[in-house]
Design an enzyme around this catalytic site. Structure first.
Site, mmCIF file in Angstrom:
data_model
loop_
_atom_site.group_PDB
_atom_site.id
_atom_site.type_symbol
_atom_site.label_atom_id
_atom_site.label_comp_id
_atom_site.label_asym_id
_atom_site.label_seq_id
_atom_site.Cartn_x
_atom_site.Cartn_y
_atom_site.Cartn_z
ATOM 1 N N GLU A 47 0.837 -1.197 0.000
ATOM 2 C CA GLU A 47 0.000 0.000 0.000
ATOM 3 C C GLU A 47 0.879 1.258 0.000
ATOM 4 O OE1 GLU A 47 -3.519 1.998 2.802
ATOM 5 O OE2 GLU A 47 -2.304 0.361 3.592
ATOM 6 N N LYS A 136 -9.082 3.235 -2.803
ATOM 7 C CA LYS A 136 -9.607 2.803 -1.509
ATOM 8 C C LYS A 136 -10.995 3.398 -1.270
ATOM 9 C CE LYS A 136 -7.217 1.940 2.829
ATOM 10 N NZ LYS A 136 -6.147 2.440 3.727
ATOM 11 N N CYS A 170 -5.708 -2.708 2.391
ATOM 12 C CA CYS A 170 -5.633 -2.631 3.851
ATOM 13 C C CYS A 170 -6.991 -2.918 4.496
ATOM 14 C CB CYS A 170 -5.064 -1.278 4.270
ATOM 15 S SG CYS A 170 -4.268 -1.293 5.913
#
Length: 310
Positions: A47, A136, A170
């Protein structure tokens, strides 16, 4: 009789050149070369490997007030983030083409319209083509101060000669419906770049492999306090010497650790994935097949694009 393929994949656990776009790109290219030498056909980076995951920095965040210090730090991060049409993306694509592998790269992406930053996963085809990106959906905690939110339009997946590939970033992986949106597309290779180096993350990755009956590739950075630029050292006095210990791992659809977890060092994890395992794993569980109960549950994903054939 069906012939099942094997695919060699790689996961990078490395230290970026924090807050340095150009140097980080050069690091990416070097790891691509290492992966090619190791025979990898798919490569995953952590990430926000470019320009870094700014762990430990507060951006001088105060409810109801912004400061000159926060704006200066934001400017530094913003200036070293990556735009999709940047020459740096083209340079990375050239390295991918030379290596001949499929790649997913975690970046902080700068939107050219307005300038908002997004935590994103950039996908490259083995011919070096920029295929698309996932942004995200929901930044976590103080990440919401520096990254914008995304929507279903970037819940992308790709049908390749390696298998169907997609992923979440994540703590999106804690969102059951986001995972299901990928499972419904038949993901074989589930990518999970992260900044979470807790032991509990390993349990999450193992659960996803078992739940989705897919191979899971999880990639994290290895970062020490000393790796940060000198100008940010005063803000990190209370942080530990090792700020991200890694924990990158490759897991089978039956929950077996095929490589890793790797702790407290840089490295390239590799594993040979036997696709016969994918088929065998569906005998007793298939979350979008015989275990789905479509007569009871339905999921509508707003704006999710269809699988792209590569």
């Amino acid at each position: 009789m069906v012939q099942f393929k094997t695919v060699k994949v790689g996961v990078v656990q490395a230290t970026p050149a924090l807050f340095d776009l150009e140097a980080s790109v050069e690091l990416v290219i070097r790891w691509i070369e290492k992966a090619a030498q190791a025979g990898c056909r798919l490569l995953l980076f952590p990430e926000s490997f470019i320009p870094c995951y700014p762990r430990g920095l507060t951006f001088d965040a105060i409810v109801g007030r912004r400061t000159d210090k926060s704006r200066d730090l934001w400017l530094d991060y913003w200036a070293n983030s990556l735009e999709e049409t940047s020459p740096y993306v083209q340079k990375i694509g050239e390295a991918v083409k030379k290596a001949g592998l499929f790649m997913a790269l975690g970046v902080t992406e700068r939107d050219p319209i307005g300038g908002t930053l997004h935590c994103a996963l950039f996908y490259f085809g083995k011919d070096g083509t920029f295929l698309g990106k996932h942004r995200k959906l929901k930044p976590t905690g103080l990440e919401r101060y520096i990254w914008g939110e995304s929507d279903g339009r970037t819940l992308v997946s790709f049908s390749t000669d390696l298998g169907r590939i997609g992923g979440l970033i994540c703590w999106e992986n804690y969102m059951p419906l986001a995972r299901t949106a990928l499972y419904q597309q038949g993901i074989d290779l589930y990518l999970a770049p992260t900044a979470d180096s807790r032991d509990s993350w390993q349990a999450t990755m193992q659960h996803i492999a078992l739940e989705g009956r897919c191979f899971v590739l999880a990639s994290n950075q290895f970062v020490r306090k000393a790796d940060y630029p000198e100008r940010y050292q005063p803000d990190l006095v209370n942080e530990p010497d090792i700020m991200s210990r890694g924990g990158s791992v490759i897991i089978s659809p039956l929950g077996e650790m095929l490589a890793g977890p790797l702790w407290n060092q840089e490295g390239l994890l590799t594993a040979e994935l036997d696709f016969a395992t994918l088929a065998k794993s569906k005998l007793d569980f298939d979350c979008v097949g015989h275990y789905a109960r479509n007569d009871v549950f339905k999921l509508e994903v707003v704006g999710q694009p269809p699988i792209q054939n590569i």
